[in-house]
Write a protein that holds these residues in place. Structure first.
Motif, PDB file in Angstrom:
ATOM      1  N   GLN A   1       0.801  -1.226   0.000  1.00  0.00           N
ATOM      2  CA  GLN A   1       0.000   0.000   0.000  1.00  0.00           C
ATOM      3  C   GLN A   1       0.840   1.285   0.000  1.00  0.00           C
ATOM      4  OE1 GLN A   1      -2.593  -1.919   3.194  1.00  0.00           O
ATOM      5  NE2 GLN A   1      -4.019  -0.477   2.315  1.00  0.00           N
TER       6      GLN A   1
ATOM      7  N   HIS B   1       0.552  -9.774   3.641  1.00  0.00           N
ATOM      8  CA  HIS B   1      -0.578  -8.847   3.782  1.00  0.00           C
ATOM      9  C   HIS B   1      -1.342  -8.846   2.453  1.00  0.00           C
ATOM     10  CE1 HIS B   1      -1.944  -5.033   6.079  1.00  0.00           C
ATOM     11  NE2 HIS B   1      -2.727  -5.113   5.034  1.00  0.00           N
ATOM     12  N   TRP B   2      -1.875 -10.005   2.103  1.00  0.00           N
ATOM     13  CA  TRP B   2      -2.793 -10.200   0.970  1.00  0.00           C
ATOM     14  C   TRP B   2      -2.144 -10.281  -0.408  1.00  0.00           C
ATOM     15  CZ3 TRP B   2      -6.918  -5.887   2.283  1.00  0.00           C
ATOM     16  CH2 TRP B   2      -7.535  -6.205   3.501  1.00  0.00           C
TER      17      TRP B   2
ATOM     18  N   ASN C   1      -1.785 -11.348   7.708  1.00  0.00           N
ATOM     19  CA  ASN C   1      -2.722 -10.274   8.020  1.00  0.00           C
ATOM     20  C   ASN C   1      -4.131 -10.622   7.556  1.00  0.00           C
ATOM     21  OD1 ASN C   1      -3.353  -7.333   8.669  1.00  0.00           O
ATOM     22  ND2 ASN C   1      -4.055  -7.522   6.547  1.00  0.00           N
ATOM     23  N   GLU C   2      -5.068 -10.573   8.475  1.00  0.00           N
ATOM     24  CA  GLU C   2      -6.505 -10.675   8.179  1.00  0.00           C
ATOM     25  C   GLU C   2      -6.830 -11.796   7.182  1.00  0.00           C
ATOM     26  OE1 GLU C   2      -7.773  -6.764   6.987  1.00  0.00           O
ATOM     27  OE2 GLU C   2      -7.125  -5.855   8.849  1.00  0.00           O
TER      28      GLU C   2
ATOM     29  N   LEU D   1      -9.090  -9.343  11.294  1.00  0.00           N
ATOM     30  CA  LEU D   1     -10.051  -8.249  11.170  1.00  0.00           C
ATOM     31  C   LEU D   1     -11.250  -8.630  12.041  1.00  0.00           C
ATOM     32  CD1 LEU D   1     -10.471  -5.572   9.306  1.00  0.00           C
ATOM     33  CD2 LEU D   1     -12.382  -6.908   8.500  1.00  0.00           C
TER      34      LEU D   1
ATOM     35  N   TYR E   1     -12.522  -2.242  12.829  1.00  0.00           N
ATOM     36  CA  TYR E   1     -13.198  -1.205  12.039  1.00  0.00           C
ATOM     37  C   TYR E   1     -14.715  -1.365  12.059  1.00  0.00           C
ATOM     38  CZ  TYR E   1      -8.590  -0.699   9.802  1.00  0.00           C
ATOM     39  OH  TYR E   1      -7.250  -0.519   9.551  1.00  0.00           O
TER      40      TYR E   1
ATOM     41  N   TRP F   1     -18.469   3.568   6.286  1.00  0.00           N
ATOM     42  CA  TRP F   1     -18.373   2.561   7.349  1.00  0.00           C
ATOM     43  C   TRP F   1     -18.869   3.184   8.645  1.00  0.00           C
ATOM     44  CZ3 TRP F   1     -12.639   0.465   6.658  1.00  0.00           C
ATOM     45  CH2 TRP F   1     -12.514  -0.087   5.373  1.00  0.00           C
TER      46      TRP F   1
ATOM     47  N   GLU G   1      -4.603  -2.467  14.235  1.00  0.00           N
ATOM     48  CA  GLU G   1      -5.141  -1.490  13.275  1.00  0.00           C
ATOM     49  C   GLU G   1      -6.435  -0.940  13.832  1.00  0.00           C
ATOM     50  OE1 GLU G   1      -5.775  -2.698   9.209  1.00  0.00           O
ATOM     51  OE2 GLU G   1      -3.911  -3.833   9.166  1.00  0.00           O
TER      52      GLU G   1
ATOM     53  N   TRP H   1      -4.182   2.926  12.091  1.00  0.00           N
ATOM     54  CA  TRP H   1      -4.090   2.700  10.648  1.00  0.00           C
ATOM     55  C   TRP H   1      -4.615   3.955   9.971  1.00  0.00           C
ATOM     56  CZ3 TRP H   1      -2.032  -1.000   7.475  1.00  0.00           C
ATOM     57  CH2 TRP H   1      -2.271  -0.799   6.110  1.00  0.00           C
TER      58      TRP H   1
ATOM     59  N   GLU I   1      -5.782   2.118  -0.976  1.00  0.00           N
ATOM     60  CA  GLU I   1      -6.789   1.346  -0.236  1.00  0.00           C
ATOM     61  C   GLU I   1      -7.401   0.267  -1.153  1.00  0.00           C
ATOM     62  OE1 GLU I   1      -7.448   0.827   2.771  1.00  0.00           O
ATOM     63  OE2 GLU I   1      -9.419  -0.071   2.683  1.00  0.00           O
ATOM     64  N   TRP I   2      -6.541  -0.611  -1.635  1.00  0.00           N
ATOM     65  CA  TRP I   2      -6.949  -1.804  -2.365  1.00  0.00           C
ATOM     66  C   TRP I   2      -7.961  -1.499  -3.469  1.00  0.00           C
ATOM     67  CZ3 TRP I   2      -3.252  -4.989  -1.246  1.00  0.00           C
ATOM     68  CH2 TRP I   2      -2.686  -4.956   0.018  1.00  0.00           C
TER      69      TRP I   2
ATOM     70  N   PHE J   1      -6.836   7.573   4.870  1.00  0.00           N
ATOM     71  CA  PHE J   1      -6.727   7.024   6.224  1.00  0.00           C
ATOM     72  C   PHE J   1      -5.589   7.657   7.030  1.00  0.00           C
ATOM     73  CE2 PHE J   1      -9.295   3.551   4.540  1.00  0.00           C
ATOM     74  CZ  PHE J   1      -9.943   3.018   5.654  1.00  0.00           C
TER      75      PHE J   1
HETATM   76  O1  IFM Z   1      -6.137  -0.809   4.318  1.00  0.00           O
HETATM   77  C1  IFM Z   1      -6.609  -1.916   5.022  1.00  0.00           C
HETATM   78  C2  IFM Z   1      -5.460  -2.784   5.494  1.00  0.00           C
HETATM   79  O2  IFM Z   1      -4.661  -3.189   4.441  1.00  0.00           O
HETATM   80  C3  IFM Z   1      -5.992  -4.013   6.188  1.00  0.00           C
HETATM   81  N1  IFM Z   1      -6.935  -3.671   7.201  1.00  0.00           N
HETATM   82  C4  IFM Z   1      -7.990  -2.753   6.876  1.00  0.00           C
HETATM   83  C5  IFM Z   1      -7.406  -1.500   6.228  1.00  0.00           C
HETATM   84  C6  IFM Z   1      -8.526  -0.505   5.892  1.00  0.00           C
HETATM   85  O3  IFM Z   1      -9.413  -1.073   4.988  1.00  0.00           O
END
Ligand code: IFM
Length: 406
Positions: free
Chosen positions: A21, A122-123, A166-167, A223, A268, A292, A317, A355, A362-363, A371
């Protein structure tokens, strides 16, 4: 009279980022998908620059500056990531220049006296890994283990806390059930296999890191979502909320059979569960730029829920998209109040990471959501603190939250 909430001694204050990111200049399964979205004229994807990660924040080159920003926030810790595709561009062939690059980044963090929380995955995946079926491939765990071995051997001396994965549930859900993220599948069987492999990959990573460093602190981030029955008296809603909590928050952790030294919670979301479709009805009294719901009480709930795992917890986060920075200061303070409540009731919370340090990619949403405690100018990539950065720096410096009760 202002009220003061003191946090425990040695509480870790930090900020979180991820390699893809912010670094820029990366070719992996995500960058490939971004190009495909543009090429296929996916609806809503009009402005290419917003949806191609590209140079991101150029943190690959500007890491010294970014680390100084972390210090300016009075943080004692920085959560950063490694990009697997840089380190292992071909199966089994490690890029030593990139290993040296990350050594420099980690050394720079240590020179600034920062504790390093390092995320290994991380994905994002190397292209060769994705081509072989990604996490649904039976060989995924073997591949990941080889990469973890390299990192532990060549970079491990600089790491204070390890986040293997991650998540994972987000990758499984968005990658294999809703097709929102690469590999864009809707296949329950692949989702099951990917989830299973991620569980095994964490376990393998945990073992490998501990073989190199007996005292290593190895965990992962989840998450976490607070599922609340909309009407406490409705047994169906109660049962749905319990089931959702098990499937989304707890199952993965239970499958690890205690192979973790800490747990990272990313918070979140809150879902008010109802008995009929669409099974969710949030009040959304306050929302972020992404729509959100802002629901600070939920952080207390997810911390209380994870207390049952009897390991140190870190809020790895918590943050929001808020370009105008009108809500961020209160958002942080409100979440910290509820985290403090959990701590005062005996939950072992060891740290809080906002975060994110910077506005970043942001993906699937691209660069629009902001953010960052620091705004990033998309043309010059100059970083500028938002007013909330000052508030957060005060909290970190004093290890306390000072606020005016209503
Ligand atoms: O930006 C993401 C992060 O990569 C993983 N957790 C949630 C964040 C906000 O969507």
């Amino acid at each position: 009279m202002p009220k003061i909430l003191k946090f425990p001694q040695d509480f870790l204050w930090g900020v979180s980022t991820s390699a893809y990111q912010i670094e820029g200049g990366i070719e992996n399964d995500w960058s490939e998908w971004e190009n495909a979205r543009i090429k296929n004229h996916e609806s809503g994807i009009r402005e290419n620059a917003n949806f191609i990660c590209g140079i991101a924040c150029d943190s690959y080159n500007r890491y010294e500056e970014d680390l100084s920003l972390v210090k300016d926030l009075n943080c004692g810790a920085y959560r950063m990531g490694l990009e697997w595709s840089r380190l292992e561009p071909e199966p089994g062939n490690f890029n030593l220049e990139e290993v040296l690059h990350y050594r420099k980044v980690l050394q720079a963090a240590k020179a600034k006296n920062l504790k390093v929380v390092l995320t290994l995955w991380h994905w994002t995946n190397p292209l060769w890994f994705a081509a072989q079926g990604g996490w649904a491939n039976p060989k995924a765990v073997k591949h990941f283990s080889r990469y973890v071995g390299l990192v532990a051997r060549d970079l491990g001396e600089y790491v204070d806390y390890w986040v293997t994965i991650n998540e994972p549930m987000v990758h499984v859900a968005n990658g294999y059930l809703t097709a929102k993220f690469p590999p864009n599948k809707k296949n329950v069987f692949s989702a099951w296999r990917a989830g299973d492999n991620l569980i095994k990959a964490h376990g393998a990573g945990y073992k490998i890191i501990h073989e190199h460093f007996k005292e290593a602190k190895v965990g992962l981030t989840m998450l976490t979502n607070y599922f609340e029955p909309a009407h406490a008296v409705n047994p169906l809603e109660f049962a749905f909320a319990k089931l959702a909590n098990y499937c989304w928050n707890d199952r993965f952790i239970k499958k690890l059979h205690g192979q973790y030294d800490f747990l990272g919670l990313d918070y979140y979301f809150h879902d008010r569960v109802i008995w009929r479709s669409p099974f969710k009805e949030n009040l959304n009294r306050q929302v972020t730029d992404l729509g959100w719901e802002i629901y600070p009480q939920g952080i207390y709930r997810v911390l209380k829920n994870y207390a049952k795992f009897r390991k140190p917890l870190f809020i790895m986060e918590n943050g929001l998209a808020d370009a105008a920075d009108k809500k961020r200061g209160k958002f942080i303070a409100d979440h910290l109040k509820y985290a403090h409540q959990a701590i005062s009731e005996g939950v072992d919370v060891r740290g809080y990471f906002y975060w994110s340090l910077l506005d970043n990619f942001e993906w699937a949403e691209g660069f629009a959501p902001k953010f960052g405690l620091y705004a990033v100018d998309r043309k010059t990539l100059a970083r500028a603190p938002r007013p909330s950065a000052k508030l957060y720096a005060e909290i970190c410096k004093n290890n306390q939250l000072k606020f005016q009760p209503l």
